[in-house]
Structure formats: C-alpha cells, structure tokens
Write an enzyme that holds these catalytic residues in place. Structure first.
Site, PDB file in Angstrom:
ATOM      1  N   CYS A 125      60.724  77.033 -22.972  1.00  0.00           N
ATOM      2  CA  CYS A 125      59.286  76.992 -23.249  1.00  0.00           C
ATOM      3  C   CYS A 125      58.821  78.244 -23.981  1.00  0.00           C
ATOM      4  O   CYS A 125      57.782  78.240 -24.627  1.00  0.00           O
ATOM      5  CB  CYS A 125      58.505  76.791 -21.959  1.00  0.00           C
ATOM      6  N   THR A 177      52.792  65.486 -18.197  1.00  0.00           N
ATOM      7  CA  THR A 177      53.119  65.259 -16.787  1.00  0.00           C
ATOM      8  C   THR A 177      52.197  66.082 -15.891  1.00  0.00           C
ATOM      9  O   THR A 177      51.772  65.605 -14.830  1.00  0.00           O
ATOM     10  CB  THR A 177      54.591  65.607 -16.519  1.00  0.00           C
ATOM     11  N   ALA A 178      51.855  67.285 -16.317  1.00  0.00           N
ATOM     12  CA  ALA A 178      50.969  68.141 -15.516  1.00  0.00           C
ATOM     13  C   ALA A 178      49.599  67.498 -15.346  1.00  0.00           C
ATOM     14  O   ALA A 178      48.972  67.614 -14.292  1.00  0.00           O
ATOM     15  CB  ALA A 178      50.822  69.505 -16.172  1.00  0.00           C
ATOM     16  N   SER A 232      56.231  69.278 -18.785  1.00  0.00           N
ATOM     17  CA  SER A 232      55.371  69.039 -19.943  1.00  0.00           C
ATOM     18  C   SER A 232      53.893  68.988 -19.552  1.00  0.00           C
ATOM     19  O   SER A 232      53.535  68.719 -18.398  1.00  0.00           O
ATOM     20  CB  SER A 232      55.776  67.731 -20.612  1.00  0.00           C
ATOM     21  N   GLU A 281      53.173  82.979 -11.898  1.00  0.00           N
ATOM     22  CA  GLU A 281      54.171  83.272 -10.869  1.00  0.00           C
ATOM     23  C   GLU A 281      54.850  84.580 -11.223  1.00  0.00           C
ATOM     24  O   GLU A 281      54.846  85.006 -12.369  1.00  0.00           O
ATOM     25  CB  GLU A 281      55.136  82.086 -10.711  1.00  0.00           C
TER      26      GLU A 281
HETATM   27  P1  ADP Z   1      60.019  66.648 -20.150  1.00  0.00           P
HETATM   28  O1  ADP Z   1      58.980  65.825 -20.866  1.00  0.00           O
HETATM   29  O2  ADP Z   1      60.309  67.935 -20.794  1.00  0.00           O
HETATM   30  O3  ADP Z   1      61.227  65.877 -19.703  1.00  0.00           O
HETATM   31  P2  ADP Z   1      58.639  66.334 -17.662  1.00  0.00           P
HETATM   32  O4  ADP Z   1      57.336  66.989 -17.455  1.00  0.00           O
HETATM   33  O5  ADP Z   1      58.682  64.871 -17.876  1.00  0.00           O
HETATM   34  O6  ADP Z   1      59.320  67.134 -18.826  1.00  0.00           O
HETATM   35  O7  ADP Z   1      59.630  66.652 -16.477  1.00  0.00           O
HETATM   36  C1  ADP Z   1      59.607  67.790 -15.670  1.00  0.00           C
HETATM   37  C2  ADP Z   1      59.838  67.397 -14.221  1.00  0.00           C
HETATM   38  O8  ADP Z   1      58.729  66.608 -13.786  1.00  0.00           O
HETATM   39  C3  ADP Z   1      61.078  66.539 -13.987  1.00  0.00           C
HETATM   40  O9  ADP Z   1      61.666  66.879 -12.731  1.00  0.00           O
HETATM   41  C4  ADP Z   1      60.492  65.140 -13.938  1.00  0.00           C
HETATM   42  O10 ADP Z   1      61.292  64.233 -13.220  1.00  0.00           O
HETATM   43  C5  ADP Z   1      59.178  65.396 -13.230  1.00  0.00           C
HETATM   44  N1  ADP Z   1      58.146  64.361 -13.450  1.00  0.00           N
HETATM   45  C6  ADP Z   1      57.976  63.551 -14.520  1.00  0.00           C
HETATM   46  N2  ADP Z   1      56.931  62.731 -14.341  1.00  0.00           N
HETATM   47  C7  ADP Z   1      56.407  63.019 -13.136  1.00  0.00           C
HETATM   48  C8  ADP Z   1      55.291  62.510 -12.358  1.00  0.00           C
HETATM   49  N3  ADP Z   1      54.518  61.535 -12.811  1.00  0.00           N
HETATM   50  N4  ADP Z   1      55.049  63.057 -11.150  1.00  0.00           N
HETATM   51  C9  ADP Z   1      55.823  64.062 -10.679  1.00  0.00           C
HETATM   52  N5  ADP Z   1      56.878  64.575 -11.351  1.00  0.00           N
HETATM   53  C10 ADP Z   1      57.176  64.065 -12.549  1.00  0.00           C
END
Ligand code: ADP
Length: 488
Positions: A288, A236-237, A233, A469
């Site tokens: 996505c 998270t990015a 998401s 990519e």
């Molecule tokens: P969604 O909201 O669709 O579940 P996320 O972006 O949360 O997508 O998850 C995608 C991946 O990123 C998963 O493997 C999740 O565990 C990981 N993730 C979530 N939060 C973090 C973080 N703060 N740092 C690194 N990786 C994370």
C-alpha cells in the site's frame, strides 16, 4: 482442474487451541505456477461463532495476566518464528508469489519484530493523573483490554500484517479471532502450530480461514466482537463500516494509496533513483506504500526518466524461489489482468509506455509459464486525471510526469482521493519541511522510503483510512480508557 493428483496442503481452522477441519474448502493457487496446491477452509457463521466463543472464554485468564507475563509469551513466540524463518519464508513466497529474498529479508523478520516490539512496548505505557487541589480531587485514567478483537488482513504481506495486529491486540490483554486473506493463509496456519509452545493459553488466538464476504463478514457482524482492525481495500472498508455501524464497533482501517514521489531538481539522483525503483516495484508493487506517481522537476525530467527506465529494465522477473530474481508473481490471474488493463487504458489515452508491459518481452522459466508475471512498467506523458494517476493499481506500474514549481506539485500530489504516503527528494532542508507539512499523507518520507520506527503512528488520511496503529496508537486502539475522579 482435475489434473492435480499431487497431495494438496490442507489447512484447518485453529479454535480454542485445536486444529479443526471444515465442511467445505476453497482452492488456493501457487501464483508462480498457476497450480492449485492448497485447500483453505471455507468458514462461515458457524466457525466464527465457535472461535468467538473460545476467545470470549479465554479473555478472563489472559486479560488478568500482568504485562510482563504477556510480554514473555510474545518474546517466546518471536523466537519460535525466527527459529523457523526459512520455512516461513519459503511458504510465504510459494503462497503469495513474492520473491524468496523479500520474504527472507522483509516479511518474516518483520513478523518476528512485531512480536518483539510489542512485547517491549507494553511494559512502558503510563496512564495520566491530574490534581484539582481547590476542590480536593485527583483524577487518573486506567486502561483495560477491550475484549475479543476481530482482525482481518490482506494478501500482500500476509504474516507481516497479520502479526502487526495480533501482537498489540494480545499484548494489551485482548483475545483474538483473526481472518487472514483466503489467498494467503498458509503462514498464519503455520504460526498457529507454535502458539502452545510459546505458552499462549488456548483460545487467546483463534484463526478462521475463508472468504471475506462469508467468514470476514460473520466476524464483522458478530455482536461479541467490539473492535475490528482491518487492512485491505477502501471498498471493503466501506462495507465493513456499514456492517459494524449497528453495533457501534471501534474500527481501525488501513486502506489503499496512490502515493506520490516528488523529485526536485536538487535531489541526489544516485540515492533517489534506486530508492524510487524499490518504492515502485518492491513486492511486485503490491504494497500500500508503493509509489505510483513520480513528479520530476522539469530541469532534470529527461535525465531522470532515461536513468530510471534503464534501471527498471534490469529488474529480473522470474521464479520467486530463485534468489537472484527481483520481481515475483502477482497474487492472482484476475489481479494480473486488472493491472495489465490499466497499462492498456493509459496507451489508449495517448500515454507512452517506456518499458515493461506490451513493450518488452518476458521470458519465463519452463515451470513458471502459467504463473502471473509482469515486467516492471514505466508510463510517461500521462494526464493527472487519467485513471492510472487516480486509482490504486497495486502492481509493478509507475507513472512519471514533469512539474515546474513547488506550489504546483503540492497541489497535483494532493489531487487524489487517497492520502497514505509520499516521498520528497531534495537537498534543501527548508523545502523538505515545507512540502512535508503541506502534503495530505499519513506518512512522508524524505530522501528515503519505508524506514519505520514502530513507536510512531502508521495510517492514512482521506480514503486511505481511519485511525493509526503503532506503539502508543495501537495501545490506545486495543484498550478502553476510563477516567476516575476521587474526592478526598
Ligand atoms: P483486495 O481487494 O486487495 O483483495 P480486500 O479488501 O478484498 O482486498 O481484502 C482484504 C481482507 O478483507 C481479506 O482478508 C478479505 O477476505 C477480507 N474481506 C473482503 N470482503 C470482506 C467483507 N465484506 N467483510 C469482511 N472482510 C472482508
């Protein structure tokens, strides 16, 4: 709950070629029954540290192998996964909720192809050389692997997206620490069992399972991991970008979308309708690249809507392991509630829900009544600034709206924060090219959807990501380039 006496599947981390237990575990649910069926290691700093150490130790051996030697290992791994295709497909369906048909025909074949593609691709890259005769110099570039690559993948296409990162990373000579989604870790664990047989030296691929905020973040913050490839998401990015900034890490971010389909009045509806149903509802809308805003030109709007809704109603929702089922379970109870809440908000704003959630009834088989199911849902009369037209819903929900002119629809299609993919439907070649040029999207499909040549860049604009990519792009991302100048 305490009611689960059935033997649970217990996963272990894979570090330095060995499966190692963890001190604590997370429950993992079968989305089609609502039952806990698996326990996933709840890794943290300590486990990530051990995995990075193993990857670092394996780097000198793996990076000094020739591309051909690495290519042979990737091909062998592809063969081994393909040999177990049915077992992988069953596991992916059970763990993720997706239909067995989708896992058999899309997820696992693509995971196999990811390894085959990069096994071949790595043999064909060329570096540059230029001459400056007047000053007696030649210049050339050389490319070397970066080191330990940190790979973080999501739950919608678990093995497919994980291998899309592992294959190019190791083909280029990097070693890897991967962190799959805590909700879908089983197929990654199954793949680890095949690595030794494929001839991969210990420590080249390490997998730590666990939560994003704990295991994922430990990987992002690790000083010996110079590169992170992430799919997930946008929120998270942003966190990953912040956390990696002090280390100046190289990032590749593949994020969400709010992808438009634009249907002009000269579109071939016999192709457009079935493909747009797939682009809206395939994998429960949890891709996505899924379409969630359909713009239809006024003259064919009613006809399109009538046909589209009639076909959407035919999609069968139910037990994902039933090969006649088209829509499986959503990933989690929380996610199902979130997707449903968007439909409620749309209704509250005065939009019309034409089929699906809250309109039609959903009859589920006995064993699936506690699963996270939802009918394909079509919403009309929804305003462009509504949250349903702006935010990524990531479920089987699509909005259909009318437009009048080409200029207008381009502006409306671009009027979101995302820019991942778009589809354009028209039989006018000039228009197709014109519109494709003006859309803010990393991928534009016209008169089709989801057809990919892995040689070409994949990725999004705006809030949909940073970097691309694909054959050449992955090679560039997973290697460090150097320019050497020689005066003779
Ligand atoms: P969604 O909201 O669709 O579940 P996320 O972006 O949360 O997508 O998850 C995608 C991946 O990123 C998963 O493997 C999740 O565990 C990981 N993730 C979530 N939060 C973090 C973080 N703060 N740092 C690194 N990786 C994370």
């Amino acid at each position: 709950t305490m009611a689960h006496s059935k033997a649970l599947l217990v996963l272990e981390n894979f570090i330095a070629g060995k499966f190692v237990p963890c001190s604590s575990y997370i429950d993992s649910y079968n989305p089609s029954t609502g039952e806990v069926y698996c326990r996933v290691p709840d890794s943290g700093k300590e486990e990530v540290e051990a995995a990075v150490k193993a990857a670092k130790a394996a780097f000198p051996i793996w990076s000094s192998k020739s591309p051909l030697e690495r290519s042979q290992v990737l091909n062998k791994l592809a063969d081994l996964i393909e040999h177990d295709l049915e077992a992988f497909a069953q596991a992916e369906s059970k763990d993720q909720g997706k239909t067995i048909t989708f896992a058999r025909t899309v997820d696992i074949p693509r995971a196999v192809y990811n390894f085959r593609f990069f096994a071949s691709s790595i043999l064909h890259h060329m570096t540059e050389c230029t001459q400056m005769a007047t000053v007696g110099c030649v210049h050339y570039t050389s490319r070397t692997p970066v080191g330990v690559a940190g790979l973080i993948s999501p739950w919608n296409l678990p093995l497919y997206l994980l291998t899309w990162k592992i294959a190019p990373a190791i083909a280029c000579g990097n070693t890897v620490v991967a962190k799959p989604s805590e909700m879908t870790s089983v197929t990654a664990w199954m793949m680890c069992k095949l690595l030794e047989k494929a001839g991969l030296p210990h420590g080249v691929v390490n997998v730590v399972f666990g939560m994003g905020a704990k295991a994922g973040e430990a990987l992002v913050c690790h000083p010996t991991v110079p590169l992170i490839s992430f799919t997930g998401s946008t929120l998270t990015a942003q966190r990953i970008t912040e956390k990696s900034a002090p280390h100046c890490k190289r990032l590749s971010l593949e994020l969400g979308g709010k992808n438009p389909a634009i249907v002009f009045d000269d579109a071939d509806l016999s192709q457009c309708i079935p493909t747009t149903l797939r682009s809206s509802f395939a994998n429960q809308g949890e891709i996505c690249l899924c379409t969630s805003r359909i713009f239809v030109q006024r003259g064919i709007y009613s006809e399109f809507l009538k046909k589209f809704v009639a076909e959407a109603k035919k999609w069968k929702v139910g037990n994902p392991l039933d090969p006649t089922v088209d829509v499986g379970a959503l990933i989690s109870k929380e996610h199902l509630e979130k997707v449903r809440s968007y439909v409620k908000k749309a209704q509250a704003e005065g939009a019309h829900v034409l089929c699906g959630e809250g309109v039609d009834s959903l009859a589920l088989p006995l064993g699936n009544q506690r699963g996270y199911f939802m009918l394909p849902t079509v919403i009309a009369e929804v305003k462009d600034d509504s949250c349903c037209m702006q935010e990524e819903i990531f479920g089987p929900v699509t909005c259909v709206v009318a437009f009048d002119t080409e200029e207008e629809v381009i502006e409306r299609a671009n009027n979101v924060k995302y820019g991942l993919a778009a589809t354009v439907w028209s039989s006018n070649v000039g228009r197709v090219h014109r519109v494709a040029q003006k859309l803010q999207a990393g991928l534009v499909w016209t008169n089709c959807w989801l057809i990919r040549d892995l040689n070409l860049p994949f990725g999004g604009m705006k809030a949909s990501g940073i970097g691309r990519e694909g054959g050449k792009d992955s090679y560039e991302f997973f290697t460090e380039v150097k320019t050497v100048t020689i005066k003779h």
